[in-house]
Scaffold this active site. Structure first.
Site, PDB file in Angstrom:
ATOM      1  N   LYS A  86       0.833  -1.209   0.000  1.00 22.36           N
ATOM      2  CA  LYS A  86       0.000   0.000   0.000  1.00 22.36           C
ATOM      3  C   LYS A  86       0.869   1.261   0.000  1.00 22.36           C
ATOM      4  O   LYS A  86       0.460   2.301  -0.523  1.00 22.36           O
ATOM      5  CB  LYS A  86      -0.921   0.005   1.228  1.00 22.36           C
ATOM      6  CG  LYS A  86      -1.896  -1.167   1.269  1.00 22.36           C
ATOM      7  CD  LYS A  86      -2.997  -1.027   0.253  1.00 22.36           C
ATOM      8  CE  LYS A  86      -3.893  -2.248   0.184  1.00 22.36           C
ATOM      9  NZ  LYS A  86      -4.860  -2.213  -0.912  1.00 22.36           N
ATOM     10  N   GLU A 108     -10.287   5.488   2.329  1.00 19.66           N
ATOM     11  CA  GLU A 108     -11.059   4.393   2.892  1.00 19.66           C
ATOM     12  C   GLU A 108     -10.084   3.276   3.219  1.00 19.66           C
ATOM     13  O   GLU A 108      -9.006   3.193   2.621  1.00 19.66           O
ATOM     14  CB  GLU A 108     -12.087   3.902   1.868  1.00 19.66           C
ATOM     15  CG  GLU A 108     -11.561   2.888   0.842  1.00 19.66           C
ATOM     16  CD  GLU A 108     -10.420   3.383  -0.035  1.00 19.66           C
ATOM     17  OE1 GLU A 108     -10.313   4.599  -0.245  1.00 19.66           O
ATOM     18  OE2 GLU A 108      -9.638   2.539  -0.515  1.00 19.66           O
ATOM     19  N   SER A 376       2.269  -9.563  -0.459  1.00 20.49           N
ATOM     20  CA  SER A 376       1.854  -8.151  -0.503  1.00 20.49           C
ATOM     21  C   SER A 376       1.997  -7.437   0.834  1.00 20.49           C
ATOM     22  O   SER A 376       2.138  -6.214   0.885  1.00 20.49           O
ATOM     23  CB  SER A 376       0.411  -8.054  -0.994  1.00 20.49           C
ATOM     24  OG  SER A 376      -0.440  -8.877  -0.215  1.00 20.49           O
TER      25      SER A 376
HETATM   26  C1  LIG Z   1      -1.484  -6.903   2.699  1.00 17.84           C
HETATM   27  C2  LIG Z   1      -2.586  -6.705   1.719  1.00 17.84           C
HETATM   28  N1  LIG Z   1      -2.570  -7.413   0.567  1.00 17.84           N
HETATM   29  C3  LIG Z   1      -3.554  -7.289  -0.350  1.00 17.84           C
HETATM   30  C4  LIG Z   1      -4.620  -6.427  -0.150  1.00 17.84           C
HETATM   31  C5  LIG Z   1      -5.681  -6.364  -1.196  1.00 17.84           C
HETATM   32  O1  LIG Z   1      -5.640  -5.208  -1.959  1.00 17.84           O
HETATM   33  P1  LIG Z   1      -5.200  -5.208  -3.475  1.00 17.84           P
HETATM   34  O2  LIG Z   1      -5.977  -6.280  -4.169  1.00 17.84           O
HETATM   35  O3  LIG Z   1      -5.539  -3.843  -3.935  1.00 17.84           O
HETATM   36  O4  LIG Z   1      -3.733  -5.476  -3.535  1.00 17.84           O
HETATM   37  C6  LIG Z   1      -4.681  -5.651   1.029  1.00 17.84           C
HETATM   38  C7  LIG Z   1      -5.776  -4.716   1.264  1.00 17.84           C
HETATM   39  O5  LIG Z   1      -5.955  -4.135   2.304  1.00 17.84           O
HETATM   40  C8  LIG Z   1      -3.635  -5.800   1.987  1.00 17.84           C
HETATM   41  O6  LIG Z   1      -3.633  -5.114   3.138  1.00 17.84           O
END
Ligand SMILES: Cc1ncc(COP(=O)(O)O)c(C=O)c1O
Length: 408
Positions: A86, A108, A376
């Site tokens: 993020k 949000e 992520s």
């Molecule tokens: C660690 C993490 N991975 C993935 C996501 C999913 O979001 P996105 O599909 O936009 O990567 C989030 C959303 O809060 C998250 O905190």
């Protein structure tokens, strides 16, 4: 993408007329920045001094040995400042806010990671900050709420609707309409009205650019498959975009929740429970009933618990460029447990969906094949949910003792 922000049949810009000039300003400023090579350099310099970029690509030796199939690498977005990908998006949007001369940001958040990242960016750049968060998520992710408030943000619990991410987005849009002269809405994923899907994907593309380069340096070739979890789709768009022009299979893993047959999930692209509609400023697949009412979603991972999906991913699905799968809550907790024990890495529950998808396929691949999994975010934010999932008795008595201390 065409001029009005459409990707095939999806995307667009469906906003109240009053917001149109604000959006035009954002579109113009973003495209001006994107066309200016000095801007990407400013962005990467910032990310390498304030966050941990380039993030490493870790070879998962023990998991590879365990599955006896493909070689597994993990892209370490968990090592970003604030613990998730993020950060890539918010810091990029922060630079744009400075260029536009605005002084306040709103956002949000579902899992809280985007809220913490935005509050961090606001603290660094000196912006006022308000974060909208569904009441259910405020309870699920209290540690992140604590940090947002310490960082100086006002956190507004949203009590409308089902009190999760989609309701927080509606509330943020309402705020924006009333305060657009001073305020920028830092949307957290590759969804929403044009230019957000393009803009968020652009900032997240730093993941894919790095991964491609690191793979070539490390293996002298590209991976065979890349796995990412899919909430709104920003981390997936980020890593996938590094390989769109290559013969690399791209796999997005959605939240299968309690199983697709239970209808308690957040799968927009795999389950039959979703259909194409227009909401929250854009056209995509939404989990909705035939009257267009949004359905309740479920996932053990708050960050995947969302009714819509990136219009870019919806189009890539139609084109057959990305394959979509789901992983259930149970599979996800197992994958998380395995990764923690075998590699000493603690993925976020969201990221663990990508791990679960990869673990299903790795054993059936050859030793000469390579998988990359996008981690992520890191899982320490999920300690309450994970401890519950494991039914950890020592954790429960710690929480009870803490509660008693506060009652004393
Ligand atoms: C660690 C993490 N991975 C993935 C996501 C999913 O979001 P996105 O599909 O936009 O990567 C989030 C959303 O809060 C998250 O905190």
């Amino acid at each position: 993408m065409n001029k009005r922000g459409y990707y095939g049949d999806y995307g667009g810009l469906f906003i109240p007329e009053i917001l149109m000039s604000t959006m035009e300003q954002l579109i113009t400023e973003f495209h001006r920045a994107k066309d200016d090579p000095a801007f990407w350099k400013e962005y990467t310099d910032l990310m390498s001094t304030y966050s941990c970029r380039p993030t490493p690509l870790t070879y998962a030796e023990n998991l590879t040995r365990h599955f006896k199939g493909a070689k597994i690498y993990i892209k370490r977005e968990d090592l970003n400042h604030t613990g998730a990908h993020k950060a890539n998006n918010v810091m990029g949007q922060g630079l744009l806010v400075k260029r536009m001369g605005k002084t306040r940001v709103i956002a949000e958040t579902g899992a809280g990671q985007h809220g913490v990242a935005t509050a961090t960016m606001a603290a660094k750049f000196g912006f006022d900050c308000t974060i909208y968060m569904g009441e259910v998520d405020v309870h699920r992710q209290r540690p992140n709420v604590f940090w947002m408030e310490r960082l100086g943000a006002t956190v507004v619990p949203v009590t409308e609707g089902t009190r999760i991410l989609k309701d927080a987005i509606n509330e943020a849009l309402r705020d924006w309409v009333s305060n657009m002269d001073t305020t920028h809405y830092v949307l957290g994923t590759a969804c929403g009205p044009h230019p957000f899907p393009e803009m968020v994907s652009y900032f997240q593309s730093i993941i894919g650019k790095e991964t491609r380069k690191q793979m070539l340096e490390r293996e002298g070739g590209l991976p065979d498959r890349v796995f990412a979890c899919v909430g709104g789709g920003s981390n997936a768009m980020g890593i996938f975009s590094g390989f769109f022009d290559d013969p690399v299979e791209l796999v997005g893993v959605e939240a299968g929740g309690l199983g697709l047959e239970s209808h308690r999930h957040a799968s927009r692209l795999v389950s039959g429970d979703a259909s194409v509609g227009i909401a929250q400023g854009y056209r995509t697949y939404f989990l909705q009933n035939p009257d267009g009412q949004m359905l309740e979603t479920h996932s053990v991972a708050a960050g995947l618990d969302y009714v819509g999906v990136s219009p870019i991913l919806a189009d890539l699905k139609d084109k057959g460029r990305v394959r979509f799968e789901t992983a259930t809550d149970k599979e996800v907790v197992e994958a998380l447990s395995m990764t923690t024990r075998m590699e000493g890495l603690i993925p976020a529950l969201e990221s663990a969906h990508a791990f679960a998808g990869a673990f299903r396929e790795a054993p059936n691949m050859g030793h000469d094949e390579i998988i990359v999994i996008n981690q992520s975010g890191r899982g320490d934010k999920d300690i309450f949910t994970i401890a519950d999932a494991f039914g950890d008795p020592a954790w429960k008595s710690f929480i009870k003792a803490k509660a008693e201390e506060y009652n004393a």
